[in-house]
Design an enzyme around this catalytic site. Sequence first.
Site, short mmCIF file in Angstrom:
data_model
loop_
_atom_site.label_atom_id
_atom_site.label_comp_id
_atom_site.label_asym_id
_atom_site.label_seq_id
_atom_site.Cartn_x
_atom_site.Cartn_y
_atom_site.Cartn_z
N GLU A 100 0.92 -1.15 -0.01
CA GLU A 100 0.11 -0.11 -0.11
C GLU A 100 0.87 1.32 0.02
O GLU A 100 1.97 1.33 0.72
CB GLU A 100 -1.02 -0.18 1.29
CG GLU A 100 -1.80 1.15 1.52
CD GLU A 100 -2.93 1.10 0.35
OE1 GLU A 100 -2.49 1.31 -0.74
OE2 GLU A 100 -4.19 1.22 0.61
N ASP A 104 -3.67 6.04 6.27
CA ASP A 104 -4.23 7.47 6.53
C ASP A 104 -5.15 7.30 7.93
O ASP A 104 -4.88 6.91 8.95
CB ASP A 104 -4.91 8.20 5.54
CG ASP A 104 -5.32 9.61 5.89
OD1 ASP A 104 -4.64 10.32 6.65
OD2 ASP A 104 -6.31 10.23 4.99
N PHE A 153 -0.97 16.60 3.36
CA PHE A 153 -1.43 15.94 2.01
C PHE A 153 -0.14 15.76 1.22
O PHE A 153 0.58 16.76 0.79
CB PHE A 153 -2.58 16.60 1.23
CG PHE A 153 -3.10 15.76 0.06
CD1 PHE A 153 -4.34 14.67 0.58
CD2 PHE A 153 -2.61 15.64 -1.06
CE1 PHE A 153 -4.63 13.82 -0.31
CE2 PHE A 153 -3.27 14.92 -2.10
CZ PHE A 153 -4.36 14.01 -1.51
P1 5GP Z 1 -7.67 5.74 4.83
O1 5GP Z 1 -8.71 4.77 4.40
O2 5GP Z 1 -6.12 4.86 5.26
O3 5GP Z 1 -8.10 6.87 5.14
O4 5GP Z 1 -7.03 5.87 3.06
C1 5GP Z 1 -5.94 5.75 2.61
C2 5GP Z 1 -5.98 6.16 1.09
O5 5GP Z 1 -6.33 7.24 0.95
C3 5GP Z 1 -4.80 5.90 0.29
O6 5GP Z 1 -4.31 4.82 -0.04
C4 5GP Z 1 -4.60 7.06 -0.56
O7 5GP Z 1 -5.13 6.73 -1.81
C5 5GP Z 1 -5.52 8.06 0.29
N1 5GP Z 1 -4.65 9.02 0.96
C6 5GP Z 1 -4.57 9.17 2.12
N2 5GP Z 1 -3.64 10.28 2.54
C7 5GP Z 1 -3.33 10.66 1.27
C8 5GP Z 1 -2.21 11.69 1.00
O8 5GP Z 1 -1.61 12.54 1.78
N3 5GP Z 1 -1.89 11.99 -0.34
C9 5GP Z 1 -2.47 11.14 -1.13
N4 5GP Z 1 -2.19 11.40 -2.69
N5 5GP Z 1 -3.27 10.25 -1.14
C10 5GP Z 1 -3.68 10.04 0.15
#
Ligand code: 5GP
Length: 180
Positions: A100, A104, A153
């Site tokens: 992965e 986040d 981000f």
């Molecule tokens: P989670 O379910 O952990 O909140 O989401 C994870 C997904 O959110 C990651 O696989 C990615 O696609 C997106 N994401 C979370 N933080 C970032 C970030 O800082 N930059 C980018 N480009 N995508 C992020």
Amino acid sequence: MSLYNDAESVLISKEQIAQKVKELAKTLTEEYKDKNPLLICILKGSFIFFADLIREMNIPVEIEFMAISSYGTASTSSGEVKVVKDTDKSLENRHVIIIEDIIDTGLTLSYLKNMLARRAPASIKICALLDKPDRREIEIEADYLGFKIPNHFVIGYGLDYAQKYRNMPDVCILKKSVYS
Ligand code: 5GP
């Protein structure tokens, strides 16, 4: 327009990434020797990390690709994911490693891991390049992690904003003015 116009700063340089990828691959090489692991690339964000990582692993591996999309909006994330492209091969009795880009809230990966665990793999582990622990909403950790980062981000090295910047060699912080 330069590729880096919307970048506030470089958070992790391509040299730092390359060094970390080597270390992760060395660990995986030792731990998965004789296990013929099945590495699953979670599209699209992980594709560059995945390609670099497997080329630093000095054992035979098999690869699969999965594409997922989250239901709901960013503010009402349920963590429930829709599988847009599933693996071709069965995971039964396989040593699976989910690759992965970033963890986040953890909701996506938690859902995905539970879903794949029901397919009777011999083992299932997570390898992530980046982790934003401050944002976590559910308990989940990478078994193999590149970098813990603060709550920004980020873009580059596979990660996008509105499908752009995936080709930046470094991981950069996106300018706030771009999305606010
Ligand atoms: P989670 O379910 O952990 O909140 O989401 C994870 C997904 O959110 C990651 O696989 C990615 O696609 C997106 N994401 C979370 N933080 C970032 C970030 O800082 N930059 C980018 N480009 N995508 C992020």
